[in-house]
Design an enzyme around this catalytic site. Structure first.
Site, PDB file in Angstrom:
ATOM      1  N   GLU A  55       0.822  -1.202   0.000  1.00 20.10           N
ATOM      2  CA  GLU A  55       0.000   0.000   0.000  1.00 20.10           C
ATOM      3  C   GLU A  55       0.861   1.258   0.000  1.00 20.10           C
ATOM      4  O   GLU A  55       1.978   1.269   0.544  1.00 20.10           O
ATOM      5  CB  GLU A  55      -0.947   0.060   1.205  1.00 20.10           C
ATOM      6  CG  GLU A  55      -2.185  -0.806   1.109  1.00 20.10           C
ATOM      7  CD  GLU A  55      -2.046  -2.090   1.879  1.00 20.10           C
ATOM      8  OE1 GLU A  55      -2.953  -2.942   1.782  1.00 20.10           O
ATOM      9  OE2 GLU A  55      -1.030  -2.271   2.575  1.00 20.10           O
ATOM     10  N   THR A  56       0.304   2.305  -0.591  1.00 22.51           N
ATOM     11  CA  THR A  56       0.862   3.653  -0.563  1.00 22.51           C
ATOM     12  C   THR A  56      -0.268   4.581  -0.156  1.00 22.51           C
ATOM     13  O   THR A  56      -1.404   4.432  -0.615  1.00 22.51           O
ATOM     14  CB  THR A  56       1.395   4.061  -1.952  1.00 22.51           C
ATOM     15  OG1 THR A  56       2.450   3.177  -2.327  1.00 22.51           O
ATOM     16  CG2 THR A  56       1.918   5.489  -1.949  1.00 22.51           C
TER      17      THR A  56
END
Length: 285
Positions: A55-56
């Site tokens: 995830e970002t």
């Protein structure tokens, strides 16, 4: 070939945080663009794809009057309304960037799933587990497929439930932590299902071992998963299989040492862990 950034791009503060650990490089990494104002959906998705992490996140000013900040959470392929380690890592990055919460000791994060409270719990951050949007038994046909994917007899699955609070997790309870650690997964058999497996330790400082599998994803097995642990806590505490306070380990077979601290207080289940900044700087986005 034009290597210059698009005209709308600019340099933005960036940090990479290791979550659910107090020791760098032993938890689950998260990329955080600390000031994402004016970034488009396409830019966010493209950047998240480029980081190649599970995830970002992108921090933005809140739109809700009670929120301290807003976060958008992207995998390499899609946006999530909520995820656990991005919540803790984003809160850590927001505080390090100078953010001051409206309420002392409690942050309010605005995300696709609504408002999520994050408290300062000693040296850790902890989020209040959001409500499960799907919490029901798993069809027998899926259980047979999951057992095959885990290379276990169907009878080895002591219990199972849908645990959806953003990602579409299916939780599976096994007899022991040792059984969880020994799994050799057939990902093809699990295609299309996100499966989290949990088993208890009989003694020691760690109460449960957790592994989460995402067939088709580049990572396949997630190092430490806050959303699954939040759902599993609601499920196991509600059924009397877990105490009101416990510690789960995750990432062991991947060489990580993730620790998830879970506690039920006044009707809320808090899911917490350490967070360590490993990279700071700027990115063009």
């Amino acid at each position: 070939m034009n290597l210059n950034p698009a005209p709308a791009s600019r340099r933005r503060p960036f940090t990479q945080v290791d979550v659910f650990t107090d020791e760098p490089y032993r938890g689950n990494p998260l990329a955080v663009v600390v000031d994402a104002e004016a970034m488009t959906d396409v830019q966010m998705q493209q950047f998240a794809n480029w980081t190649n992490l599970s995830e970002t996140t992108f921090l933005l000013p809140p739109t809700h009057p009670e929120a301290d900040y807003r976060v958008r959470i992207f995998t390499a392929q899609e946006e999530f309304p909520f995820a656990g380690h991005p919540t803790l890592g984003s809160a850590h990055a927001w505080l390090e960037s100078g953010g001051v919460p409206k309420e002392d000791g409690v942050l309010v994060q605005e995300c696709g799933a609504g408002l999520v409270r994050v408290r300062l719990d000693g040296g850790r951050l902890a989020f209040a587990a959001p409500p499960l949007t799907r919490f029901e038994p798993v069809d027998e046909a899926d259980l047979v497929r999951i057992a095959a994917g885990l290379r276990l007899p169907r009878t080895a699955l002591l219990d199972a439930s849908w645990l959806v609070n953003g990602p579409d997790w299916i939780g599976v309870l096994l007899e022991s932590a040792e059984q969880v650690l020994g799994l050799e997964v057939d990902y093809a058999a699990l295609e299309g299902l996100k499966v989290g497996v949990i088993g208890p330790y009989s003694s020691g400082d760690i109460d449960f071992e957790v592994r989460t599998f995402i067939p088709g994803d580049a990572a396949a097995e997630d190092p430490v998963t806050g959303s699954f642990n939040a759902g599993a806590a609601q499920w196991l505490m509600g059924s009397g299989r877990a105490p009101s306070r416990y510690v789960a380990a995750q990432g062991t077979v991947l060489g990580r040492a993730g620790r998830v601290h879970v506690e039920a207080v006044d009707g809320d289940i808090w899911v917490g862990g350490g967070a360590v900044t490993c990279i700071t700087g700027t990115v063009v986005a």
